[in-house]
Write a protein that holds these residues in place. Structure first.
Motif, PDB file in Angstrom:
ATOM      1  N   LYS A 168      23.737  65.620  16.738  1.00  0.00           N
ATOM      2  CA  LYS A 168      22.619  65.288  17.610  1.00  0.00           C
ATOM      3  C   LYS A 168      22.630  63.821  18.025  1.00  0.00           C
ATOM      4  CE  LYS A 168      19.553  68.764  15.538  1.00  0.00           C
ATOM      5  NZ  LYS A 168      18.257  68.987  14.873  1.00  0.00           N
TER       6      LYS A 168
ATOM      7  N   GLU B 216      20.364  62.644  21.381  1.00  0.00           N
ATOM      8  CA  GLU B 216      18.936  62.421  21.186  1.00  0.00           C
ATOM      9  C   GLU B 216      18.709  60.971  20.787  1.00  0.00           C
ATOM     10  OE1 GLU B 216      17.567  66.795  19.477  1.00  0.00           O
ATOM     11  OE2 GLU B 216      17.631  65.079  18.126  1.00  0.00           O
TER      12      GLU B 216
ATOM     13  N   CYS C 185      15.679  62.648  24.997  1.00  0.00           N
ATOM     14  CA  CYS C 185      17.133  62.617  25.143  1.00  0.00           C
ATOM     15  C   CYS C 185      17.625  61.175  25.088  1.00  0.00           C
ATOM     16  CB  CYS C 185      17.568  63.271  26.448  1.00  0.00           C
ATOM     17  SG  CYS C 185      17.149  62.372  27.949  1.00  0.00           S
TER      18      CYS C 185
ATOM     19  N   SER D 143      15.389  66.201  24.958  1.00  0.00           N
ATOM     20  CA  SER D 143      16.721  66.581  24.514  1.00  0.00           C
ATOM     21  C   SER D 143      16.944  68.067  24.788  1.00  0.00           C
ATOM     22  CB  SER D 143      16.851  66.305  23.021  1.00  0.00           C
ATOM     23  OG  SER D 143      17.928  67.027  22.462  1.00  0.00           O
TER      24      SER D 143
END
Length: 521
Positions: free
Chosen positions: A25, A29, A59, A339
């Motif tokens: 991630k 993110e 995001c 995100s």
């Protein structure tokens, strides 16, 4: 050209496995919680609280810069543009980038493409608009978007224009249909401006709608394929009919019934007009309509979030139907800037916009991206009908005006035929044929192998290996590689499995076959 997949399969972003690992991630993110910045966010968050939906995280800048370029201008950012944005420390840099992109020339090119799909801009069968009319119509649509013509004025001109299809381009609305009888024209108007399926209406409503298009007539001229759209002689007495909402209407003998319909349609209180366009724009930018499908607005197909739809309608009326203001509002919202990694496995998360909706690049955007990365081009032409149509190689695919001019690639990747004006004509769902083409196509392989741009990036002697890899990632994925990715590629180069040139080509091949490249996220 396949061995590097063994090294990159665990490190290249996989759209279908967002929650596989917290480490995955990190590039996509950023820390923190979403903040409501406008009325859109307030409406979305209310429904998240109502249904206990967990919103996705914001995001990252890397994701945002790629996403907004693709969504606004249908074009990948250059490595220089990516680096400039990532190094910018201004708090309002996202807002400024949105404003900049809305003024880029590619904005009118890309959004003309969407409107040409909707308005069935196509020279050949079954629309048969013919090349001269297509060119005039496309220029008018493009100019309307470039100059930011208010949407209510845009709709009125399409509905009420008369004259030559070459000299009054907006009249091509009445030529860009398969059925030019009143029922066919009413169906096209309902779909385009009301987001409604005319054929599903009760008979009395259909007959009432048809009356407003009963005087549209056509006549030829001595010029090849020129046609005049005009009004047929009126009936000797007034005609009683009804608007689609059931309210009565009276068409006077000398009155243009299209004007009467347009006056009813574009008023802010109309139950379809504003709702339809805000729902379409939301679908185009976010990936799913508040009413889904985006062109099937009816009482028994309610919006997933009525508050959101009302907020969008209110904002567009407030902006006096300035669509750029609507784009700006949506793009600046924290809802749009979420995100793509969902934080909730509730099946309602997507329909309630709990994360950015991932979807494959449109066919035209994808082939333009491949051409840009490899420094190649595509030849488009049409020998039928007369006159012969040739498209300069430097023209981007997103700027093609005629839906008849196509290619096997565009057809394979779901470009719409422009026969119906339905959003469902465009198919961005991945298929086995698409995957095989990207994996095994001699065309794709040839573009990579013959690319001087890629050869210079990966095989030049002036840059360190790590910098070369960084530049390729910025070019293809619009972000810098992670340490794990750099290590995997360096290991592959050092393994001797392939020579330097083959290994370089393998890296590019692997990246353009990754879901991170093929999807908007």
């Amino acid at each position: 050209m396949r061995n590097i997949v063994l090294f990159l399969s665990l490190t290249v972003f996989a759209v279908t496995g967002f929650a596989a690992s917290p480490k995955m991630k990190a590039p996509f993110e950023k820390k923190g919680k979403l903040k409501s910045v406008n009325s859109i966010d307030q409406a979305v968050r209310r429904y998240h609280r109502k249904f206990n939906i967990k919103s996705a995280a914001p995001c990252s800048d890397e994701v945002f810069v790629r996403r907004v370029y693709l969504d606004v201008i249908g074009t990948l950012p250059t490595p220089t543009e990516v680096v400039k944005f990532l190094r910018n420390r201004e708090k309002d840099k996202r807002e400024k980038l949105i404003d900049h992109l809305l003024e880029r020339p590619e904005f009118a090119d890309y959004w003309s493409l969407k409107w040409c799909d909707l308005l069935r801009v196509k020279a050949e069968f079954p629309i048969n608009m013919w090349p001269n009319a297509v060119q005039a119509y496309h220029r008018w649509i493009h100019d309307s978007i470039r100059t930011n013509r208010p949407y209510d004025e845009f709709a009125r001109m399409l509905l009420t224009s008369s004259g030559s299809n070459f000299r009054v381009p907006a009249v091509n609305f009445y030529r860009g249909v398969q059925d030019r009888k009143p029922a066919g024209l009413a169906q096209a108007a309902a779909l385009t401006f009301m987001g409604a399926r005319f054929e599903k209406w009760p008979e009395d409503r259909r007959k009432g709608m048809e009356a407003f298009f009963s005087r549209v007539a056509y006549k030829k001229t001595v010029e090849w394929k020129e046609e005049i759209v005009h009004l047929a002689p009126p009936s000797p007495s007034a005609v009683r009919t009804m608007f689609p909402d059931g309210s009565p209407a009276m068409i006077a003998p000398n009155e243009d019934p299209r004007q009467l319909f347009a006056d009813w349609l574009i008023r802010p209180g109309n139950p379809w007009f504003t709702k339809n366009i805000v729902n379409r724009v939301w679908f185009w930018l976010v990936g799913r309509g508040v009413v889904h499908a985006p062109d099937d607005i009816r009482e028994d197909n309610p919006p997933a979030n009525p508050d959101l739809l009302k907020a969008l309608e209110k904002e567009l009326v407030k902006a006096k139907y300035d669509l750029k203001e609507l784009y700006r509002l949506i793009l600046n919202s924290s809802t749009y800037q979420q995100s793509p990694v969902p934080r909730d496995d509730d099946p309602r998360t997507e329909s309630l916009f709990g994360h950015y909706i991932v979807r494959r690049l449109p066919a035209e955007v994808l082939i333009d991206a491949l051409c840009n990365i490899t420094g190649s081009s595509v030849k488009y032409m049409s020998a039928i009908p007369e006159p012969f149509t040739f498209i300069p190689e430097e023209r981007r695919t997103i700027a093609l005006s005629d839906g008849s001019i196509t290619s096997p690639f565009l057809e394979m990747f779901g470009r719409p035929a422009r026969d119906t004006g339905l959003e469902s004509e465009r198919n961005d769902r991945p298929t086995g044929a698409q995957r095989l083409h990207l994996l095994n196509s001699t065309d794709i392989q040839g573009r990579i192998e013959r690319s001087p741009r890629l050869g210079k990036l990966l095989l030049g002697r002036r840059k360190e290996p790590g910098e070369k890899i960084r530049q390729v990632y910025l070019l293809i994925l619009s972000r810098e590689p992670t340490e794990v990715e750099v290590a995997a590629i360096m290991k592959y180069f050092a393994s001797g499995i392939a020579g330097a040139k083959q290994a370089a080509d393998d890296v590019v091949w692997a990246l353009i076959n990754s879901k991170e490249f093929l999807y908007r996220h």
